[in-house]
Write a protein that holds these residues in place. Structure first.
Motif, PDB file in Angstrom:
ATOM      1  N   LYS A 148     -36.957 -42.798  -7.621  1.00 21.14           N
ATOM      2  CA  LYS A 148     -37.321 -42.770  -6.623  1.00 21.14           C
ATOM      3  C   LYS A 148     -36.743 -41.966  -5.803  1.00 21.14           C
ATOM      4  CE  LYS A 148     -39.253 -47.448  -5.999  1.00 21.14           C
ATOM      5  NZ  LYS A 148     -39.911 -47.457  -7.180  1.00 21.14           N
ATOM      6  N   PHE A 156     -35.442 -39.153  -2.382  1.00 22.11           N
ATOM      7  CA  PHE A 156     -34.900 -40.028  -0.637  1.00 22.11           C
ATOM      8  C   PHE A 156     -34.790 -38.536  -0.175  1.00 22.11           C
ATOM      9  CE2 PHE A 156     -36.000 -44.319  -1.702  1.00 22.11           C
ATOM     10  CZ  PHE A 156     -36.669 -44.610  -1.156  1.00 22.11           C
ATOM     11  N   ASN A 170     -34.128 -47.725  -7.091  1.00 20.57           N
ATOM     12  CA  ASN A 170     -34.760 -48.444  -5.909  1.00 20.57           C
ATOM     13  C   ASN A 170     -34.452 -48.014  -4.312  1.00 20.57           C
ATOM     14  OD1 ASN A 170     -33.046 -50.337  -4.863  1.00 20.57           O
ATOM     15  ND2 ASN A 170     -32.893 -51.002  -6.606  1.00 20.57           N
ATOM     16  N   SER A 171     -35.556 -48.191  -3.997  1.00 20.81           N
ATOM     17  CA  SER A 171     -35.347 -48.005  -1.706  1.00 20.81           C
ATOM     18  C   SER A 171     -33.995 -48.662  -1.552  1.00 20.81           C
ATOM     19  CB  SER A 171     -36.284 -47.743  -1.182  1.00 20.81           C
ATOM     20  OG  SER A 171     -36.477 -49.052  -0.676  1.00 20.81           O
ATOM     21  N   VAL A 201     -30.744 -46.545  -0.875  1.00 21.24           N
ATOM     22  CA  VAL A 201     -30.501 -45.886   0.006  1.00 21.24           C
ATOM     23  C   VAL A 201     -29.809 -46.193   1.518  1.00 21.24           C
ATOM     24  CG1 VAL A 201     -31.086 -44.053   1.420  1.00 21.24           C
ATOM     25  CG2 VAL A 201     -33.196 -44.843  -0.433  1.00 21.24           C
ATOM     26  N   PRO A 241     -39.022 -41.455   1.805  1.00 25.20           N
ATOM     27  CA  PRO A 241     -39.202 -41.257   0.442  1.00 25.20           C
ATOM     28  C   PRO A 241     -39.523 -39.545   0.737  1.00 25.20           C
ATOM     29  CG  PRO A 241     -40.699 -42.643   2.467  1.00 25.20           C
ATOM     30  CD  PRO A 241     -39.321 -42.090   3.121  1.00 25.20           C
TER      31      PRO A 241
END
Length: 104
Positions: A9, A11, A72-73, A76, A97
């Motif tokens: 992912k 960001f 994974n978020s 962050v 994101p």
């Protein structure tokens, strides 16, 4: 895919100083913290977490950006919280994101 279900992912992080005059009047201690801030993100870049980072030369909106690639978020907020500039209270970071288009 060859059995790897882990999709990275991406960001976008926007980093701003807590006062508008920061870049003109930072103290020696703040300058040292900014050196640690750059070192922190450089280390994350060397680990393959950060794709690119640096200051944006917009005179009306000076800020820095960081583009991260994570599993994974939840990673962050931890990355942000461990930034020496955030710890010192001189930088604030917001993140969003993004759908990164990367070379193959």
């Amino acid at each position: 895919m060859s059995g790897n279900n882990s999709v990275k992912k991406h960001f976008f992080l926007k980093i701003v100083a807590t006062r508008t005059t920061f870049y003109q009047d930072m103290t020696e201690e703040e300058r040292n913290t900014m050196g640690q801030h750059v070192g922190y993100w450089t280390d994350k870049q060397n680990q393959g977490i950060v794709i690119i980072f640096g200051p944006v030369q917009n005179p009306n909106d000076p800020h820095g950006i960081v583009i991260v690639e994570v599993e994974n978020s939840e990673q962050v907020p931890t990355l942000i919280a461990e930034d020496p500039g955030v710890i010192a209270g001189i930088l604030k970071t917001e993140f969003y994101p993004m759908n990164a288009v990367l070379p193959k």
